[in-house]
Design a protein around this motif. Structure first.
Motif, PDB file in Angstrom:
ATOM      1  N   UNK A  38       5.235  11.067  -0.812  1.00 49.42           N
ATOM      2  CA  UNK A  38       6.378  10.154  -0.933  1.00 49.42           C
ATOM      3  C   UNK A  38       7.090  10.042   0.403  1.00 49.42           C
ATOM      4  N   UNK A  39       7.321  11.173   1.051  1.00 47.13           N
ATOM      5  CA  UNK A  39       7.953  11.144   2.370  1.00 47.13           C
ATOM      6  C   UNK A  39       7.095  10.345   3.346  1.00 47.13           C
ATOM      7  N   UNK A  40       5.799  10.581   3.326  1.00 47.06           N
ATOM      8  CA  UNK A  40       4.895   9.830   4.201  1.00 47.06           C
ATOM      9  C   UNK A  40       4.959   8.336   3.943  1.00 47.06           C
ATOM     10  N   UNK A  41       4.989   7.954   2.667  1.00 51.34           N
ATOM     11  CA  UNK A  41       5.052   6.527   2.320  1.00 51.34           C
ATOM     12  C   UNK A  41       6.363   5.917   2.772  1.00 51.34           C
ATOM     13  N   UNK A  42       7.453   6.663   2.625  1.00 48.53           N
ATOM     14  CA  UNK A  42       8.753   6.153   3.075  1.00 48.53           C
ATOM     15  C   UNK A  42       8.749   5.962   4.579  1.00 48.53           C
ATOM     16  N   UNK A  43       8.263   6.958   5.311  1.00 41.84           N
ATOM     17  CA  UNK A  43       8.239   6.857   6.776  1.00 41.84           C
ATOM     18  C   UNK A  43       7.327   5.729   7.243  1.00 41.84           C
ATOM     19  N   UNK A  44       6.124   5.642   6.687  1.00 45.44           N
ATOM     20  CA  UNK A  44       5.218   4.554   7.051  1.00 45.44           C
ATOM     21  C   UNK A  44       5.813   3.196   6.669  1.00 45.44           C
ATOM     22  N   UNK A  97       0.830  -1.201   0.000  1.00 44.78           N
ATOM     23  CA  UNK A  97       0.000   0.000   0.000  1.00 44.78           C
ATOM     24  C   UNK A  97       0.874   1.265   0.000  1.00 44.78           C
ATOM     25  N   UNK A  98       2.009   1.224   0.686  1.00 41.29           N
ATOM     26  CA  UNK A  98       2.902   2.381   0.698  1.00 41.29           C
ATOM     27  C   UNK A  98       3.530   2.611  -0.675  1.00 41.29           C
ATOM     28  N   UNK A  99       3.826   1.532  -1.399  1.00 40.87           N
ATOM     29  CA  UNK A  99       4.299   1.694  -2.774  1.00 40.87           C
ATOM     30  C   UNK A  99       3.213   2.337  -3.638  1.00 40.87           C
ATOM     31  N   UNK A 100       1.969   1.971  -3.378  1.00 39.88           N
ATOM     32  CA  UNK A 100       0.865   2.564  -4.133  1.00 39.88           C
ATOM     33  C   UNK A 100       0.715   4.057  -3.810  1.00 39.88           C
ATOM     34  N   UNK A 101       0.927   4.443  -2.552  1.00 41.77           N
ATOM     35  CA  UNK A 101       0.906   5.865  -2.188  1.00 41.77           C
ATOM     36  C   UNK A 101       2.007   6.617  -2.921  1.00 41.77           C
ATOM     37  N   UNK A 102       3.166   5.978  -3.083  1.00 39.60           N
ATOM     38  CA  UNK A 102       4.261   6.616  -3.814  1.00 39.60           C
ATOM     39  C   UNK A 102       3.872   6.832  -5.273  1.00 39.60           C
TER      40      UNK A 102
END
Length: 93
Positions: A55-61, A38-43
């Motif tokens: 992108x920063x949020x997805x990396x941190x999560x 899901x974080x890759x999908x946010x990216x």
């Protein structure tokens, strides 16, 4: 397609993330894979919509998700995990 992404993709990603967290809460190991995917999908969403803060949020999560999985995996394999967890929590005060 771009209009659909702008209008609905964030809703789909939020629901998917919440479902992944629910699955993790049910102690399903594949829930962690879903969460990281899901974080890759946010990216991808961030790149498509040019909202680069996601992108920063997805990396941190993603980092938190991977680290949490590693700890969860270690605790779930240890038969005395609850006692170790309590000792760890109380010893940090």
């Amino acid at each position: 397609m771009e209009q659909w992404i702008n209008n609905y993709a964030s809703w789909v990603l939020v629901i998917s993330g919440a479902a992944a967290m629910f699955t993790i809460g049910r102690k399903k190991r594949w829930g962690w894979l879903w969460f990281i995917f899901n974080e890759f999908m946010w990216t991808a969403y961030a790149l498509i919509t040019k909202q680069y803060g996601f992108i920063l949020g997805a990396i941190l999560y993603g980092i938190v998700g991977v680290r949490s999985y590693m700890r969860w995996k270690d605790i779930s394999l240890d038969k005395h995990s609850w006692n170790k967890f309590l000792r760890l929590v109380w010893s940090r005060q």
